[in-house]
Motif scaffolding. Sequence first.
Motif, PDB file in Angstrom:
ATOM      1  N   PRO A  36       0.800  -1.233   0.000  1.00 39.47           N
ATOM      2  CA  PRO A  36       0.000   0.000   0.000  1.00 39.47           C
ATOM      3  C   PRO A  36       0.833   1.284   0.000  1.00 39.47           C
ATOM      4  O   PRO A  36       0.427   2.285  -0.573  1.00 39.47           O
ATOM      5  N   ASN A  37       2.016   1.243   0.632  1.00 42.38           N
ATOM      6  CA  ASN A  37       2.785   2.482   0.761  1.00 42.38           C
ATOM      7  C   ASN A  37       4.118   2.484   0.007  1.00 42.38           C
ATOM      8  O   ASN A  37       4.892   3.424   0.144  1.00 42.38           O
ATOM      9  N   PHE A  38       4.407   1.447  -0.790  1.00 45.28           N
ATOM     10  CA  PHE A  38       5.635   1.448  -1.592  1.00 45.28           C
ATOM     11  C   PHE A  38       5.579   0.399  -2.691  1.00 45.28           C
ATOM     12  O   PHE A  38       4.762  -0.520  -2.668  1.00 45.28           O
TER      13      PHE A  38
END
Length: 67
Positions: free
Chosen positions: A12-14
Motif C-alpha cells: 500500500p505504501n511502496f
Amino acid sequence: MITEVLAQIRAPNFTAGIVLFDDVVVETAPRVRYMRRWSRDRVRTECKQRGWTVTVIWQMDREDITA
C-alpha cells in the motif's frame, strides 16, 4: 542454465524491485533489503502474509559460466 528474474513487490505504501538468480534474491531495493539471500518461496510467503503482491516483470535463462 541460470534463471534471472526481475520481480516487483507492491504494498500500500511502496513499490520495490528485487532480482533473483536461480531463485535466490541477489539485489533489492533499499526498502526490502532484508530479503537479500532469501529464496523465492520465502519472499512469496512473506509478501502473502503482509498482503503484498509479487509480480514477475522479466525472466531470462542464462548460460552458467561458473561451471
